[in-house]
Write a protein that holds these residues in place. Sequence first.
Motif, PDB file in Angstrom:
ATOM      1  N   LEU A 287       0.919  -1.065   0.256  1.00  0.00           N
ATOM      2  CA  LEU A 287       0.191  -0.088   0.294  1.00  0.00           C
ATOM      3  C   LEU A 287       0.558   1.206  -0.318  1.00  0.00           C
ATOM      4  CD1 LEU A 287      -3.124  -1.364   2.542  1.00  0.00           C
ATOM      5  CD2 LEU A 287      -3.751  -0.743   0.072  1.00  0.00           C
ATOM      6  N   ASN A 288       1.974   1.729   0.562  1.00  0.00           N
ATOM      7  CA  ASN A 288       2.583   2.566   0.927  1.00  0.00           C
ATOM      8  C   ASN A 288       3.719   2.998  -0.860  1.00  0.00           C
ATOM      9  OD1 ASN A 288       2.765   2.939   3.668  1.00  0.00           O
ATOM     10  ND2 ASN A 288       4.572   1.868   4.086  1.00  0.00           N
ATOM     11  N   ARG A 289       3.953   1.782  -1.501  1.00  0.00           N
ATOM     12  CA  ARG A 289       4.344   1.633  -3.083  1.00  0.00           C
ATOM     13  C   ARG A 289       3.703   2.614  -3.996  1.00  0.00           C
ATOM     14  NH1 ARG A 289       6.824  -1.668  -7.016  1.00  0.00           N
ATOM     15  NH2 ARG A 289       6.099  -3.477  -5.580  1.00  0.00           N
ATOM     16  N   LEU A 290       2.044   1.330  -3.769  1.00  0.00           N
ATOM     17  CA  LEU A 290       0.628   2.082  -4.370  1.00  0.00           C
ATOM     18  C   LEU A 290       0.764   3.882  -3.953  1.00  0.00           C
ATOM     19  CD1 LEU A 290      -1.285   1.079  -7.004  1.00  0.00           C
ATOM     20  CD2 LEU A 290      -2.767   0.916  -4.253  1.00  0.00           C
ATOM     21  N   ALA A 291       0.788   3.992  -2.775  1.00  0.00           N
ATOM     22  CA  ALA A 291       0.492   5.472  -2.802  1.00  0.00           C
ATOM     23  C   ALA A 291       1.629   6.475  -2.892  1.00  0.00           C
ATOM     24  CB  ALA A 291       0.617   5.782  -0.890  1.00  0.00           C
ATOM     25  N   GLY A 292       3.286   5.372  -3.135  1.00  0.00           N
ATOM     26  CA  GLY A 292       3.803   6.655  -3.694  1.00  0.00           C
ATOM     27  C   GLY A 292       3.448   6.581  -5.425  1.00  0.00           C
ATOM     28  N   LEU A 293       3.287   5.831  -6.339  1.00  0.00           N
ATOM     29  CA  LEU A 293       3.315   5.823  -7.105  1.00  0.00           C
ATOM     30  C   LEU A 293       1.535   7.003  -7.947  1.00  0.00           C
ATOM     31  CD1 LEU A 293       3.240   2.154  -8.690  1.00  0.00           C
ATOM     32  CD2 LEU A 293       4.229   3.958  -9.103  1.00  0.00           C
TER      33      LEU A 293
ATOM     34  N   ILE B 248      -0.614  12.213  -9.296  1.00  0.00           N
ATOM     35  CA  ILE B 248      -1.322  13.445  -8.918  1.00  0.00           C
ATOM     36  C   ILE B 248      -0.095  14.772  -9.375  1.00  0.00           C
ATOM     37  CG2 ILE B 248      -1.972  14.978  -7.137  1.00  0.00           C
ATOM     38  CD1 ILE B 248      -3.171  12.054  -6.196  1.00  0.00           C
ATOM     39  N   ASN B 249       0.910  14.051  -8.703  1.00  0.00           N
ATOM     40  CA  ASN B 249       1.930  15.883  -8.858  1.00  0.00           C
ATOM     41  C   ASN B 249       2.260  15.611 -10.414  1.00  0.00           C
ATOM     42  OD1 ASN B 249       1.808  16.065  -6.245  1.00  0.00           O
ATOM     43  ND2 ASN B 249       3.472  14.708  -5.932  1.00  0.00           N
ATOM     44  N   LYS B 250       2.879  14.728 -11.561  1.00  0.00           N
ATOM     45  CA  LYS B 250       2.537  14.976 -12.653  1.00  0.00           C
ATOM     46  C   LYS B 250       2.239  14.685 -13.821  1.00  0.00           C
ATOM     47  CE  LYS B 250       7.582  15.469 -10.850  1.00  0.00           C
ATOM     48  NZ  LYS B 250       8.214  16.925  -9.987  1.00  0.00           N
ATOM     49  N   ARG B 251       1.091  13.861 -13.298  1.00  0.00           N
ATOM     50  CA  ARG B 251       0.617  13.197 -14.429  1.00  0.00           C
ATOM     51  C   ARG B 251      -1.213  14.109 -14.443  1.00  0.00           C
ATOM     52  NH1 ARG B 251       1.956   7.785 -15.977  1.00  0.00           N
ATOM     53  NH2 ARG B 251       0.165   7.485 -17.370  1.00  0.00           N
ATOM     54  N   GLU B 252      -1.771  15.102 -13.365  1.00  0.00           N
ATOM     55  CA  GLU B 252      -2.706  15.369 -13.547  1.00  0.00           C
ATOM     56  C   GLU B 252      -3.622  14.425 -12.722  1.00  0.00           C
ATOM     57  OE1 GLU B 252      -3.567  17.468 -17.017  1.00  0.00           O
ATOM     58  OE2 GLU B 252      -2.837  19.095 -16.975  1.00  0.00           O
TER      59      GLU B 252
ATOM     60  N   ILE C  58      -8.406   8.013 -11.753  1.00  0.00           N
ATOM     61  CA  ILE C  58      -8.859  10.116 -11.954  1.00  0.00           C
ATOM     62  C   ILE C  58      -8.237   9.715 -10.737  1.00  0.00           C
ATOM     63  CG2 ILE C  58      -8.893  11.970 -12.027  1.00  0.00           C
ATOM     64  CD1 ILE C  58     -10.771  11.310 -14.742  1.00  0.00           C
ATOM     65  N   LEU C  59      -6.700  10.241 -10.181  1.00  0.00           N
ATOM     66  CA  LEU C  59      -6.174  10.425  -8.312  1.00  0.00           C
ATOM     67  C   LEU C  59      -7.061  11.748  -8.180  1.00  0.00           C
ATOM     68  CD1 LEU C  59      -3.746   8.272  -8.834  1.00  0.00           C
ATOM     69  CD2 LEU C  59      -6.156   7.546  -7.302  1.00  0.00           C
ATOM     70  N   SER C  60      -7.340  12.328  -7.407  1.00  0.00           N
ATOM     71  CA  SER C  60      -6.809  13.934  -6.680  1.00  0.00           C
ATOM     72  C   SER C  60      -7.219  13.591  -5.105  1.00  0.00           C
ATOM     73  CB  SER C  60      -8.186  14.811  -6.874  1.00  0.00           C
ATOM     74  OG  SER C  60      -9.103  14.132  -5.795  1.00  0.00           O
TER      75      SER C  60
END
Length: 773
Positions: free
Chosen positions: A671-677, A682-686, A728-730
């Motif tokens: 889950l930590n790795r998935l959260a990082g991705l 969110i930061n680099k690909r909208e 889509i993540l936010s």
Amino acid sequence: MMTMTRWLDPQPVDIPTSFSTLNLPPLIAQTLLRRGISSPEEAEAFLHPEKVLSTSFPNIESAVEIINMAIRKGEMICVWGDFDVDGQTSTALLVQTLQMLGANVVYYIPIRGKESHGVHIESLTPIIDNGAKLILTCDTGITAHEAIEYANSRGVDVIVTDHHDVGETLPNAKAIINPKLLPENHPLKNLAGVGVAYKLAEALIGARESGLGDSETNPDSLVTSPDSLLDLVALGLIADVALLKDETRALAKKGIQKLRETNRLGLKVIAELSGTNLETLTEETIGFTFAPRLNALGRLGDANPAVELLLTQDSARARVLAAQIEGLNAQRRLLTSQVYEAAEAQLKANPDLLQEPAIVLSHPNWPGGVVGIVANKLVNRYHKPTILLNESEDGIMRGSARSVEGLHITEAIASQKNILRGFGGHPMAAGMAFDADKLAQFRKGLGKAIEKQLGESIREEPTLQIDAWLGLDELNLELAESLESLAPFGPGNPALILATNSVQLKSISKIGKAKEHLRLNVEDEHGNVESILWWGGANETSPEPGSKFDIAYSLRSSTFRGQKQLSIQFEEFRVVEEALAEIREQKIEIRDWRLESGKFESLNVETLVWAEGADKSKGKSRFELTQANELAIYTTPPSPAELRKALEVVQPKTIYVFGVLPAEEKPNEYLNRLAGLSKFAINKREGKTTIQELASAMASREIAIQIGLQWLAASGELTVDIDEDQVILSTEKQEKNTYLQAELFIALRGVLNETSAFRKFFATTNDLKALFM
């Protein structure tokens, strides 16, 4: 699925002349006669239950008197419900009735993840501390001896309305209304909890109309008469799979009509969001659209908002609640899919389990909120009572049972009460808990109890009763509409099963958002063609093109864009003439280089390399594979399913197996790795990514990514919107759902454990060829 079910032809029946006054189509008259309805009077009552006088519970007056006394005194009444749809609708119905009568009323539904079913002293205490003087249970309470004694000790009266099986003694309540206490042939005997609540509401409103209650009514209430509550009754009865006989069926039929014209904003919004046409709603709409969504709240969160949804007259609030339910329902489908696949894998690995009187399966990584749903799916598939259990860290197994008609599953489970920590239920469903080391003893004892109930019939192969053999040219809207006169269908009143001889498959296509359903276009011997829907058929064995088969189906009329149309729904098929098969022997050369990663550099340039995770730069992901003569499997696949799909796409003649193992991760690490991705997206690909992209990056199964993303969403720190493969993540914060998080964590742990076990087997097996057969 090509079934081993034995088909039974319809028994010939003569239509008596006395039926001529009813002007019924022959098939309708024959069906009524086959189902034991032999006189015009009985037929009229069955077809038009609204004309039949309703029945009352004996001694219900004492409950009415106690409630009216509390209303006159202005005392607080707490309606205590249950978290399934029957409990939700029962609670909403009684709260709405009491509000109309001017009562000071609050309600409480236990949270499944914290308390489970029943009345609990820990939660009851603050309600009494806050001033409740009367506790009115619905769909629960018949075995709540300790809690009721506690309430009595605090000077609080309790009225129990319930439909679950009674124990050896009754609780010390001021009044008990339960159909299980009625004579066997009483017309109210089969009521679910919402039906019992309705009969109490009917009596309360009747007492008010006759002048026995003297408090002011609430002019803002939606309740104008008992009939205005029938939409809730239909929801609860159908969702709880009540036996549709006598007044239970009458209430369901009248309630479905009321539901089609409901004024409840919450139900209207659910219909809108799910694309449901309320005007043509049937019991199937309740069972497949409304019930799963409302149940998702109780199974994966807090069901109390469901009561608010059913009662609110605020359109904005209704929309917010319905949107939350849509999200939970998607998560419910995801968890159900994961458990169902795992259960089927157990049965495939140990088919002897299907020879037992009941299917009993367990796993420590099955979320308890969906095991009942999966048990029901297995009952429908294998025609056997089914119990699914999850083992918690305290060594206790807790599970849900679903039954078949003719078997009282709660009685069978009760035969093992000496080893049970607790149990409860009714003929078709139950819950239980026992120590994990008692599983073998429970399975053996349960089997004997079921054999005792069913006798020799338990050894008989499952049957499918055909109600009529028809040609495809005989299927029309007029016939479908005539069959609707027999609805609603369910236990005690099954839908008619029609069949057509010797059809051939013209075409087959996957449909639905997740492509989980099939549309079969079949042609009969006279050239007539019809389209048949097979719900959930995408993963089943379908008829072979070129074969001849008999096909069984049900027929309904539906409306699409304002136009009535025929809906033909698949039931089963049986092959009568096999298609000529062209046998091709495909030889695959397998080179085992699992301990020889240095040979990777010697591969031909044309060799297609499958690599994922940390090694994805060495080749292509499973989603980028194309046909090739040579395939190198560099990264060990996450499951047999991914391996099979890859082989189907590539169709290699030579396979080089390196089988490099990705680093094994615990759920929290994953889950930590998935959260990082996710943060990177969110930061680099909208915030845009895909399930496939994430699965490739993490070398994991797609379902693990989906569950992991839903866990992150349930944490409240992320908003996750998944549409098929697109994500889509936010960082928009949501309300945290700790109960859903717990269920998702358990499910993720199960998926990761399965992947780990397969990868270890892949790395060590001496029979590598067997994996590629």
